[in-house]
Design a protein around this motif. Structure first.
Motif, PDB file in Angstrom:
ATOM      1  N   GLY A  34       0.812  -1.201   0.000  1.00  0.00           N
ATOM      2  CA  GLY A  34       0.000   0.000   0.000  1.00  0.00           C
ATOM      3  C   GLY A  34       0.850   1.257   0.000  1.00  0.00           C
ATOM      4  N   VAL A  35       0.290   2.328   0.571  1.00  0.00           N
ATOM      5  CA  VAL A  35       1.016   3.595   0.609  1.00  0.00           C
ATOM      6  C   VAL A  35       0.802   4.247   1.971  1.00  0.00           C
ATOM      7  CG1 VAL A  35       0.716   3.953  -1.869  1.00  0.00           C
ATOM      8  CG2 VAL A  35      -0.898   5.006  -0.252  1.00  0.00           C
ATOM      9  N   CYS A  36       1.553   5.301   2.200  1.00  0.00           N
ATOM     10  CA  CYS A  36       1.385   6.094   3.405  1.00  0.00           C
ATOM     11  C   CYS A  36       1.148   7.542   2.983  1.00  0.00           C
ATOM     12  CB  CYS A  36       2.634   5.987   4.287  1.00  0.00           C
ATOM     13  SG  CYS A  36       2.533   6.942   5.810  1.00  0.00           S
ATOM     14  N   LEU A  37       0.013   8.087   3.408  1.00  0.00           N
ATOM     15  CA  LEU A  37      -0.308   9.475   3.105  1.00  0.00           C
ATOM     16  C   LEU A  37       0.343  10.379   4.149  1.00  0.00           C
ATOM     17  CD1 LEU A  37      -4.144   9.117   2.362  1.00  0.00           C
ATOM     18  CD2 LEU A  37      -2.234   8.847   0.782  1.00  0.00           C
ATOM     19  N   VAL A  38       0.936  11.462   3.685  1.00  0.00           N
ATOM     20  CA  VAL A  38       1.605  12.415   4.572  1.00  0.00           C
ATOM     21  C   VAL A  38       0.747  13.676   4.637  1.00  0.00           C
ATOM     22  CG1 VAL A  38       3.732  13.654   5.089  1.00  0.00           C
ATOM     23  CG2 VAL A  38       3.828  11.490   3.825  1.00  0.00           C
ATOM     24  N   PHE A  39       0.255  14.004   5.829  1.00  0.00           N
ATOM     25  CA  PHE A  39      -0.637  15.153   5.990  1.00  0.00           C
ATOM     26  C   PHE A  39       0.065  16.308   6.695  1.00  0.00           C
ATOM     27  CE2 PHE A  39      -3.790  11.873   5.283  1.00  0.00           C
ATOM     28  CZ  PHE A  39      -4.776  12.534   4.556  1.00  0.00           C
ATOM     29  N   ASN A  40      -0.154  17.501   6.154  1.00  0.00           N
ATOM     30  CA  ASN A  40       0.259  18.705   6.866  1.00  0.00           C
ATOM     31  C   ASN A  40      -0.632  18.905   8.082  1.00  0.00           C
ATOM     32  OD1 ASN A  40       2.329  19.686   5.071  1.00  0.00           O
ATOM     33  ND2 ASN A  40       0.692  20.186   3.613  1.00  0.00           N
ATOM     34  N   VAL A  41      -0.133  19.616   9.057  1.00  0.00           N
ATOM     35  CA  VAL A  41      -0.870  19.834  10.303  1.00  0.00           C
ATOM     36  C   VAL A  41      -1.125  21.316  10.523  1.00  0.00           C
ATOM     37  CG1 VAL A  41      -0.755  19.632  12.814  1.00  0.00           C
ATOM     38  CG2 VAL A  41       0.008  17.745  11.377  1.00  0.00           C
ATOM     39  N   ASP A  42      -2.350  21.655  10.865  1.00  0.00           N
ATOM     40  CA  ASP A  42      -2.678  23.004  11.316  1.00  0.00           C
ATOM     41  C   ASP A  42      -2.612  23.029  12.844  1.00  0.00           C
ATOM     42  OD1 ASP A  42      -3.229  24.023   8.735  1.00  0.00           O
ATOM     43  OD2 ASP A  42      -5.224  23.106   8.788  1.00  0.00           O
ATOM     44  N   THR A  43      -2.499  24.206  13.406  1.00  0.00           N
ATOM     45  CA  THR A  43      -2.504  24.320  14.868  1.00  0.00           C
ATOM     46  C   THR A  43      -3.514  25.383  15.308  1.00  0.00           C
ATOM     47  OG1 THR A  43      -0.690  25.933  14.825  1.00  0.00           O
ATOM     48  CG2 THR A  43      -0.098  23.618  15.128  1.00  0.00           C
ATOM     49  N   VAL A  44      -4.228  25.053  16.383  1.00  0.00           N
ATOM     50  CA  VAL A  44      -5.136  25.984  17.035  1.00  0.00           C
ATOM     51  C   VAL A  44      -4.850  25.896  18.532  1.00  0.00           C
ATOM     52  CG1 VAL A  44      -7.526  26.541  17.562  1.00  0.00           C
ATOM     53  CG2 VAL A  44      -6.931  25.756  15.273  1.00  0.00           C
ATOM     54  N   ASP A  45      -4.445  27.015  19.119  1.00  0.00           N
ATOM     55  CA  ASP A  45      -4.075  27.035  20.548  1.00  0.00           C
ATOM     56  C   ASP A  45      -3.032  25.967  20.856  1.00  0.00           C
ATOM     57  OD1 ASP A  45      -5.910  29.076  21.022  1.00  0.00           O
ATOM     58  OD2 ASP A  45      -7.534  27.671  21.429  1.00  0.00           O
ATOM     59  N   ASP A  46      -2.042  25.870  19.960  1.00  0.00           N
ATOM     60  CA  ASP A  46      -0.932  24.919  20.108  1.00  0.00           C
ATOM     61  C   ASP A  46      -1.371  23.459  20.059  1.00  0.00           C
ATOM     62  OD1 ASP A  46       0.979  26.950  20.341  1.00  0.00           O
ATOM     63  OD2 ASP A  46       0.672  27.109  22.503  1.00  0.00           O
ATOM     64  N   LYS A  47      -2.547  23.189  19.473  1.00  0.00           N
ATOM     65  CA  LYS A  47      -3.026  21.818  19.319  1.00  0.00           C
ATOM     66  C   LYS A  47      -3.090  21.472  17.831  1.00  0.00           C
ATOM     67  CE  LYS A  47      -5.889  21.919  23.503  1.00  0.00           C
ATOM     68  NZ  LYS A  47      -7.271  21.795  24.044  1.00  0.00           N
TER      69      LYS A  47
END
Length: 479
Positions: A278-291
Motif C-alpha cells: 500500500g502507501v502512506c499518506l503524509v498530511f500537513n498539520v494546522d494548529t489551534v491554541d498549540d493543538k
C-alpha cells in the motif's frame, strides 16, 4: 509540536470502490472494527442510594417487558437482539395509556416482593462499588422472577396462553443470596484494602467464567435450543446484554480515524500498509491554541433542507499506552439523558430525591468538564503491546449529530492538507502510475507544484523503514 502525520492505506481503500484518494476522504471507523478487542472498554461501576438502585431495577423490568412484547409479536421469524432493548425509554414512552397501566401493574407486583426490597436495601447500603460481573449476578438472580411476573400479567390480558403451572422456583436465586447474607459478607470481607478489592473483582470474573462454561455446555448438549434465538435472548442473554447497553446512557457513540507520528516500523507497514504493497499518506498539520488538527468537511447539523455540511477542526489525540482503564461512576455519569428524564427516571422515587442528583447538578460546569475528560480518557488508551504504532487519533462524536450511517462518517479534507505520498516497498508500478495521474489532475485543479512523492526502503544501517523523496516526480502549475 508535530508538523505532519502519517496515514497508512491499502491500495483497495485508496483506489478501489471507496476511491479515498480521488474523493479526498477519511473514513471514521466504529470501535468494534478496530484491531484491539479492548477498544472503548470502560470500567463502569454502580454505587448509589435506594432511589437510583430501585430505578435501575425498574428500568431493567421496563426494558425486559418491552422486549418480551416484541418477541410475542415477532415469534422466531424476525430476529430480536440487544439493539432492540429500549435503553433510553421510560414510562412516558409507552405507546398507549392502557399499555402504561399494564406495566404499572407489573412493576407494582415486582416491588411488592419482600426479597426484591431486601436486595435493594443491601445494595443501597454498599460502600464498595458494584462492577459489571457482580451486577450481572444480581440481575441474573432477579431475572426469573421478573419474567414470571410479566408472564402472569400477560396471561391475565390474554397476550399468551394460560400455562398449566407457574414456575415456583423463580425466587430461589434471590433467596440463596439473602440467606447467605452474600452482599453483607462481601462488604465485610473486601472493604479493607485495595488488594482485597482486587480479589473481589477476581471472584466475580471467575463466577462469570463458570456461568459462561455452563451455558456453553448446555448449548452443546442442546439443553438450550439454539434454533429459538429470540426465546434464548429473553431467557438467557438478556441480563448481560442489558448491562452492555447501559453504557449508551453514559457517553455518545464515537468513531475514529487513525494516524501515526512515525512511518518507520516494518510491522506497521506490513499490517496497515497491506504487506508493504500500500502507501502512506503524509498530511500537513494546522494548529489551534498549540493543538495539532486537520480540517475536515462533514455533517455539522440539520436544516430545513436536510443535512448541513461544513469544515471543522479535528484535533489529533495521542494514544496513551498503559495497563488498565479509569473507572466510570454510572449513576453520576449518565450524560446522554435529558435532564428532565434523568430527574424523573433515575433521581426521584415517590417523594425522595437521590443524593446523586445533587452531586451532578450542584456544580454542572465542573461535572461537564470531568465528563468529557473521562470520555476522551478511555477511548485513547491501548496496552503497551501496541506502542510500536505511535498512534494518534481524530475523534468523531457528537450528541447532536447522528453518525451511525457510514456515509456520514466519511469526511473530506482539502487537497492542500495532503503533503505527499510514500510508496511502499511492494507497491506495484501500475498502482503508482494510477496514483500519480490522480495527483496530477488535483495539482492542476488546485494550482499546486509542491506535492511530494517518496519511496520506502529498508535501511540495513538504521534497521527500519526509511523513505526517500522522488525529487524528479514533479507536476507544474497550470494557469
Amino acid at each position: 509540536m508535530k508538523d505532519e502525520f502519517y496515514r497508512f492505506r491499502s491500495i483497495d481503500s485508496l483506489l478501489g470502490s471507496h476511491k479515498e484518494l480521488e474523493h479526498q476522504s477519511i473514513y471514521f471507523a466504529e470501535p468494534k472494527s478496530l484491531n484491539d478487542p479492548m477498544e472503548g472498554y470502560r470500567d463502569i461501576y454502580w454505587e448509589g442510594d435506594l432511589v437510583v438502585w430501585s430505578n435501575l431495577f425498574n428500568h431493567y423490568l421496563l426494558c425486559l417487558e418491552r422486549v418480551c412484547s416484541l418477541v410475542i409479536l415477532s415469534g422466531e421469524e424476525h430476529p430480536v437482539c440487544k439493539d432492540d432493548i429500549p435503553i433510553f425509554s421510560g414510562e412516558d414512552n409507552f405507546p398507549t395509556p392502557s399499555y402504561k397501566k399494564i406495566f404499572h401493574t407489573i412493576s407494582d407486583n415486582f416491588f411488592k416482593n419482600t426479597n426484591i426490597n431486601k436486595i435493594l436495601k443491601s445494595l443501597s447500603e454498599r460502600t464498595l462499588p458494584v462492577r459489571k460481573d457482580e451486577l450481572l449476578l444480581y440481575l441474573g438472580a432477579i431475572h426469573g422472577l421478573a419474567l414470571e411476573i410479566i408472564n402472569i400479567e400477560y396471561e391475565k390480558k390474554g397476550f399468551i396462553p394460560v400455562r398449566e403451572a407457574h414456575d415456583l422456583e423463580v425466587e430461589q436465586p434471590i433467596v440463596n443470596l439473602l440467606s447467605q447474607n452474600f452482599i453483607g459478607i462481601l462488604e465485610e470481607t473486601f472493604n479493607k484494602s485495595d488488594k482485597e478489592k482486587e480479589l473481589l473483582s477476581v471472584l466475580f470474573t471467575a463466577s462469570k467464567s463458570t456461568n459462561d462454561q455452563i451455558e456453553l455446555i448446555n448449548r452443546f448438549n442442546k439443553v438450550i435450543d439454539d434454533t429459538k434465538k429470540n426465546r434464548n435472548f429473553v431467557i438467557v442473554d438478556f441480563p448481560k446484554d442489558y448491562i452492555s447497553q447501559l453504557e449508551k446512557l453514559i457517553f455518545p457513540n464515537w468513531y475514529t480515524a487513525c494516524f501515526m507520528s512515525e512511518c518507520t516500523n516494518s510491522s506497521v507497514w506490513g499490517h496497515y500498509g497491506n504487506n508493504h504493497s500500500g502507501v502512506c499518506l503524509v498530511f500537513n498539520v494546522d494548529t489551534v491554541d498549540d493543538k495539532e488538527n486537520l480540517k475536515l468537511k462533514g455533517v455539522t447539523g440539520y436544516g430545513s433542507k436536510g443535512k448541513i455540511y461544513s469544515f471543522s477542526n479535528y484535533f489529533f489525540h495521542p494514544i496513551d499506552y498503559k495497563a488498565g482503564f479509569g473507572s466510570i461512576d454510572f449513576f453520576r455519569m449518565m450524560g446522554r439523558m435529558p435532564v428532565s428524564k434523568l430527574q424523573s427516571m433515575w433521581y426521584t422515587l415517590h417523594d425522595s430525591v437521590s443524593k446523586c442528583a445533587g452531586e451532578v447538578f450542584s456544580d454542572e460546569d465542573n461535572w461537564r468538564s470531568k465528563y468529557w475528560e473521562r470520555f476522551y480518557r478511555d477511548i485513547l488508551i491501548k496496552s503497551k503491546d501496541w506502542s510500536y504504532e505511535n498512534e494518534y487519533r481524530l475523534i468523531l462524536s457528537s450528541i447532536s449529530v447522528d453518525s451511525s450511517d457510514p456515509n456520514d462518517r466519511t469526511l473530506n479534507y482539502n487537497f492542500s492538507s495532503l503533503k505527499g505520498i510514500i510508496f511502499g516497498i511492494n507497491t506495484k508500478i501500475e498502482h503508482k502510475l494510477e496514483i500519480m495521474r490522480i495527483i496530477e489532475k488535483k495539482c492542476s485543479e488546485n494550482k499546486r507544484d509542491d506535492f511530494k512523492f517518496y519511496q520506502a526502503r529498508y535501511s540495513s544501517e538504521d534497521k527500519c523503514i526509511l523513505h526517500d523523496e522522488l525529487s524528479l516526480l514533479k507536476f507544474s502549475k497550470k494557469n
